[in-house]
Design an enzyme around this catalytic site. Structure first.
Site, PDB file in Angstrom:
ATOM      1  N   PHE A 156      -0.758  10.232  -7.390  1.00 47.00           N
ATOM      2  CA  PHE A 156      -0.698   8.787  -7.188  1.00 47.00           C
ATOM      3  C   PHE A 156      -1.446   8.038  -8.278  1.00 47.00           C
ATOM      4  CE2 PHE A 156      -0.821  10.500  -2.687  1.00 47.00           C
ATOM      5  CZ  PHE A 156       0.547  10.652  -2.648  1.00 47.00           C
TER       6      PHE A 156
ATOM      7  N   SER B 138       0.830  -1.206   0.000  1.00 44.42           N
ATOM      8  CA  SER B 138       0.000   0.000   0.000  1.00 44.42           C
ATOM      9  C   SER B 138       0.868   1.260   0.000  1.00 44.42           C
ATOM     10  CB  SER B 138      -0.916   0.011   1.226  1.00 44.42           C
ATOM     11  OG  SER B 138      -1.612   1.240   1.331  1.00 44.42           O
TER      12      SER B 138
ATOM     13  N   TRP C 297       2.196   1.698  -3.412  1.00 40.96           N
ATOM     14  CA  TRP C 297       1.127   2.164  -4.306  1.00 40.96           C
ATOM     15  C   TRP C 297       1.027   3.689  -4.267  1.00 40.96           C
ATOM     16  CZ3 TRP C 297      -3.213   5.129  -3.519  1.00 40.96           C
ATOM     17  CH2 TRP C 297      -4.146   5.163  -4.557  1.00 40.96           C
ATOM     18  N   HIS C 298       1.212   4.244  -3.076  1.00 39.57           N
ATOM     19  CA  HIS C 298       1.044   5.680  -2.926  1.00 39.57           C
ATOM     20  C   HIS C 298       2.150   6.487  -3.601  1.00 39.57           C
ATOM     21  CE1 HIS C 298      -2.025   4.690   0.090  1.00 39.57           C
ATOM     22  NE2 HIS C 298      -2.440   5.935  -0.058  1.00 39.57           N
ATOM     23  N   GLY C 299       3.337   5.936  -3.692  1.00 38.46           N
ATOM     24  CA  GLY C 299       4.388   6.717  -4.320  1.00 38.46           C
ATOM     25  C   GLY C 299       5.663   5.922  -4.508  1.00 38.46           C
TER      26      GLY C 299
END
Length: 491
Positions: free
Chosen positions: A491, A319, A322-324
């Site tokens: 994102f 996760s 996924w954000h960056g």
């Protein structure tokens, strides 16, 4: 196209009027064209990436449904996964991994000649990629039938209210709604406009207004220590919540006006009593996506307790990534994974203490216990936001080491007056921002809802319209128009 732009102010009413004027059977085409235009207003050539994902997933899902052999079904699933994740990896993660490998090679004085690419990250790529992946995975699992109407499926992938920052909708919720005939409904229109108004208030008044404090400190954190670092971190917690939940409010409201129901993405997350509860209230569409497509496939809770801890940690590590594409986001995700594992470990002890002391049976102690839980949870979340917001890992480490230094030193407080305020901060606007934050907190505490303005719909008409005009006037007078980008667009 940005929600908080003049273009959207023209675009959305025209689309809405046309939508209700044309026959139902043509509405999908109007919405699809509007959605493509909405995305192309940012960078036209990147629409080809969405079209490629749409075409591949459309045909892959149909072919999967036609196969009785599980191995053949998997081939088309892998085609979908490879194409979508391949595009996502190239545009979002290639440079990150390439630079990381180069750094390791240089550490051992080894030659590494693979160059990085100067490419722009496509807006919302993580959101629409996860949305279409959930569809193909569900078709593979036999949980839904493959969509045969290509235009409807393309609309599911690109529906403009939630295209670039969610909520990440599941196909079983959104696809059927495109087949429903939506009549002009005054109550839905009012409800949608009310929700959009609340979103604009959160985004343009609070999030964009408070950003100047956050940016001033986080752009040059080495100039500060102590209280200014804490203040900027708490302000960022408010900023990112109001920015992202504000986007969700506008998305939900605009979709509601057109007759569509999108899922709630936030439920007053900062009132949570634990990190586990926080993730049931924050970015709900993403949290549930990771639960269904990462955590449960890893084994979820159906395995030994040590493996459950591993599953939790890996899920939040992914996760974070996924954000960056940066180690700061990886650490942020790992930190929340550690929070959740520790929370699971100490949960039996907490329950035993509560049972012995009977705190929950004494109202005043129960209230105090709840307040302490919320403060601890909010503090842990804010510490995580340090890594989320910091420009680099070194900046994050500096802030972590120095945010509690010199709290008893008055010089730490004078930084607010001597450095923050003279740097262009409008003191009157900040007062309005903090009053707005107070209004937000009070309304959420009273209504127990994230969409607090919805609670006024059953109030007397005078109170309703006074509330609407009050918020509208605040937006007109004190909204920030200079930099309207939403944080989660990156994102």
């Amino acid at each position: 196209m940005l929600f908080n732009s003049f273009e959207f102010l023209i675009f959305f009413p025209l689309v809405t009027i046309a939508y209700f004027m044309i026959p139902h059977k043509y509405r999908w085409a109007l919405l699809l064209g509007a959605s493509y235009y909405f995305y192309m207003a940012w960078k036209p050539e990147y629409i080809i990436l969405i079209i490629i994902s749409t075409v591949i997933d459309y045909f892959a899902s149909i072919m999967m449904e036609k196969q009785d052999d599980k191995k053949k079904r998997k081939r088309f699933l892998y085609l979908s996964l490879a194409s979508n994740l391949g595009i996502l990896f190239f545009f979002k993660y290639f440079n990150f991994f390439n630079d990381s490998i180069r750094a390791v090679m240089e550490l051992f004085t080894l030659e590494y000649s693979v160059r990085s690419f100067d490419i722009l990250l496509p807006m919302g790529i993580s959101f629409y990629t996860f949305q279409t992946l959930s569809y193909t995975i569900d078709v593979y699992r036999g949980r839904r039938k493959a969509e045969r109407h290509f235009g409807i499926f393309a609309l599911y992938v690109t529906f403009f209210p939630q295209l670039v920052a969610g909520p990440i909708e599941r196909s079983d919720r959104l696809l059927p709604q495109f087949y429903e005939k939506h009549e002009f409904d005054y109550n839905r229109i009012v409800s949608g406009l009310r929700r959009m108004l609340w979103g604009f208030f959160k985004k343009m008044v609070i999030a964009d207004g408070i950003a100047i404090i956050v940016d001033r400190v986080y752009d040059s954190p080495q100039q500060f220590y102590g209280f200014p670092l804490i203040l900027a971190t708490v302000c960022f917690a408010i900023q990112i919540y109001c920015d992202f939940s504000g986007y969700s409010d506008i998305a939900i409201g605009s979709a509601r006006i057109l007759g569509f129901d999108l899922m709630e993405n936030f439920k007053s997350p900062y009132f949570s009593k634990s990190i586990s509860e926080f993730w049931k209230r924050w970015h709900i569409s993403l949290s549930s996506w990771f639960k269904d497509y990462v955590y449960i496939p890893l084994g979820g809770n159906r395995v030994k307790v040590q493996r459950v801890y591993f599953n939790l940690f890996i899920t939040f590590l992914v996760s974070g990534l996924w954000h960056g594409a940066d180690w700061t986001f990886v650490i942020w995700g790992a930190l929340h994974g550690v929070y959740l594992v520790i929370g699971r470990i100490i949960k039996p002890l907490k329950e035993k203490i509560i049972k012995i002391t009977r705190i929950d049976n004494i109202p005043i102690l129960n209230l105090l216990h709840g307040m302490i839980q919320r403060i601890i949870t909010f503090s842990l979340v804010c510490y995580g936001w340090v890594f989320f917001r910091a420009e680099s890992l070194s900046d994050a480490m500096y802030i972590s080491k120095n945010m509690f230094n010199g709290l008893g030193n008055m010089k730490s407080l004078t930084y607010i007056k001597d450095i923050l305020l003279p740097s262009g901060v409008d003191k009157e606007r900040l007062i309005i921002v903090f009053i707005s934050v107070l209004i937000l907190l009070v309304t959420q505490a009273i209504s127990r809802r994230d969409d607090a303005i919805e609670s006024v719909h059953n109030k007397p008409i005078v109170m309703r319209w006074v509330s609407y005009y009050f918020i509208l006037i605040i937006i007109i007078l004190f909204a920030v128009f200079e930099d309207g980008n939403f944080i989660y667009f990156q994102f």
